[in-house]
Enzyme design. Structure first.
Site, short mmCIF file in Angstrom:
data_model
loop_
_atom_site.label_atom_id
_atom_site.label_comp_id
_atom_site.label_asym_id
_atom_site.label_seq_id
_atom_site.Cartn_x
_atom_site.Cartn_y
_atom_site.Cartn_z
N GLY A 81 2.35 -6.94 7.55
CA GLY A 81 2.40 -5.50 7.36
C GLY A 81 1.30 -5.03 6.42
CG ASP A 82 2.24 -1.91 3.57
OD1 ASP A 82 3.19 -2.71 3.69
OD2 ASP A 82 2.34 -0.82 2.98
CD GLU A 83 5.61 -6.78 2.06
OE1 GLU A 83 5.70 -7.95 2.48
OE2 GLU A 83 6.58 -6.11 1.68
CG LEU A 124 -1.80 -1.25 1.39
CD1 LEU A 124 -2.64 -1.11 2.65
CD2 LEU A 124 -2.68 -1.47 0.17
#
Length: 369
Positions: free
Chosen positions: A285-287, A244
């Protein structure tokens, strides 16, 4: 839509069935050419004002349904569809589709009121081909499929039945029997498709979950990948890796509570963007990763990547804060069944890094409150 409730299983199944209407536009193009050709020949052999009017309207309706298919195809195959959006697409698709079916039936009726047996044969071939295409392309929407078949066949069957000619009467009875049998086949096919889509979606929903987003985690993704690879007829798979743009700024400006809520909202959009049978997982995380099985070509993978990017880019409202983020997607398409998921994820991550480097730094990602 920010804050949208999780779509029900029935809504997801319905959206996938509507998508199926737009997968293949070739039959509509072929029918346009075939109907136009048949109209020209019929008009040349047995000209009449009624035939001219109905034939012309039929060409217009056929061209309109082809144009609608092409016009809406990108949205149908790439957008995240809730029930309302799917219903709108189905209605726009169905109006010219059923109009052409009715006009084809009236056209056939006018031809059969004449005495030219050669044109009769041509029209029968046209109607049979059309009905076969309807059953194949619209079989997952039985009301649309059955009504279209009835509108195309019954007018010709009625004229033939009351003609007094035994051969035509027999043809009318056989055609009517085929309509009944075809309607039953469409119903059975629809039920089978619903069950298959439902099983796939349920299987995905029951996978091991990430505690924050309720998406499958990396372990669940690995297990699903191994199982699906063993039963999928084609070995072609696409792996999409994404993170993101702007998520760190959200955490820094508004705190981890808002960041966590944003991740949950992103996960919900990803659920709505993927096809039935695909799987989306949070890697950490944001993955995130999305895996597509059984793709026919690279275009299908590109469509899904665009659909994911568009879904994530829509504005969010988290705890009263308007937030904009975006994503970059790295995609790998692979046909070698011996390549492990982790290898594909590494390659897709490499593609993601290359895409970010070529694009440069992301633009403004957060709208100030």
């Amino acid at each position: 839509m920010p804050g949208r409730a999780t779509s029900s299983l029935g809504d997801r199944i319905y959206a996938e069935q509507v998508r199926s209407l737009f997968v293949n536009a070739t039959p509509a193009a072929i029918m346009l050419l075939a109907f136009t050709f048949s109209f020209v020949l019929a008009h040349g052999r047995m000209p009449s004002t009624a035939l001219t009017v109905v034939g012309t309207l039929g060409v217009v309706a056929s061209a309109t349904r082809l144009a609608c298919t092409y016009w809406l195809r990108e949205e149908a195959l790439t957008a995240s569809l809730d029930r309302q959006a799917a219903r709108r697409l189905e209605i726009i698709f169905a109006v010219p589709y059923t109009a052409f079916s009715a006009l084809l039936g009236v056209f056939g009726m006018l031809v059969f009121l004449g005495t030219n047996a050669e044109v009769h044969m041509l029209v029968i071939c046209l109607i049979v081909g059309y009905c076969a295409g309807v059953a194949t392309n619209c079989g997952q929407r039985p009301l649309l499929a059955i009504s279209s078949i009835v509108l195309a066949v019954i007018p010709v069957a009625l004229v033939s039945f009351f003609s007094g000619d035994s051969v035509y009467v027999a043809m009318a009875l056989i055609a009517s029997a085929f309509v009944i049998a075809g309607a039953q086949s469409v119903q059975v096919r629809c039920q089978g498709a619903q069950a298959e889509i439902g099983q796939r979606l349920t299987s995905t929903l029951q996978a091991r979950r990430d505690t924050l987003t309720r998406l499958p985690n990396r372990l669940a993704l690995r297990e699903y990948f191994r199982e699906a690879r063993s039963i999928t007829p084609t070995g072609t798979v696409a792996v999409h890796y994404l993170d993101l743009d702007g998520f760190k700024q959200v955490n820094d400006l508004h705190g981890h509570g808002v960041g966590d809520a944003l991740l949950a909202a992103v996960a919900e959009r990803l659920r709505g963007a993927i096809r039935a049978g695909d799987i989306v997982a949070r890697l950490g995380g944001d993955e995130f990763a999305v895996v597509q099985f059984g793709i026919g070509n690279g275009e299908e993978a590109e469509r899904l990547a665009r659909r994911v990017a568009l879904a994530i880019r829509e504005p969010y409202e988290i705890e009263g804060l308007p937030i904009l983020i975006s994503t970059c997607v790295g995609t790998i398409i692979n046909q070698d069944r011996n390549v492990e998921l982790e290898t594909l994820l590494e390659r897709a991550d490499g593609r993601l890094y290359e895409a970010k480097r070529q694009r440069g730094a992301p633009q403004l990602s957060i709208v100030a409150a």
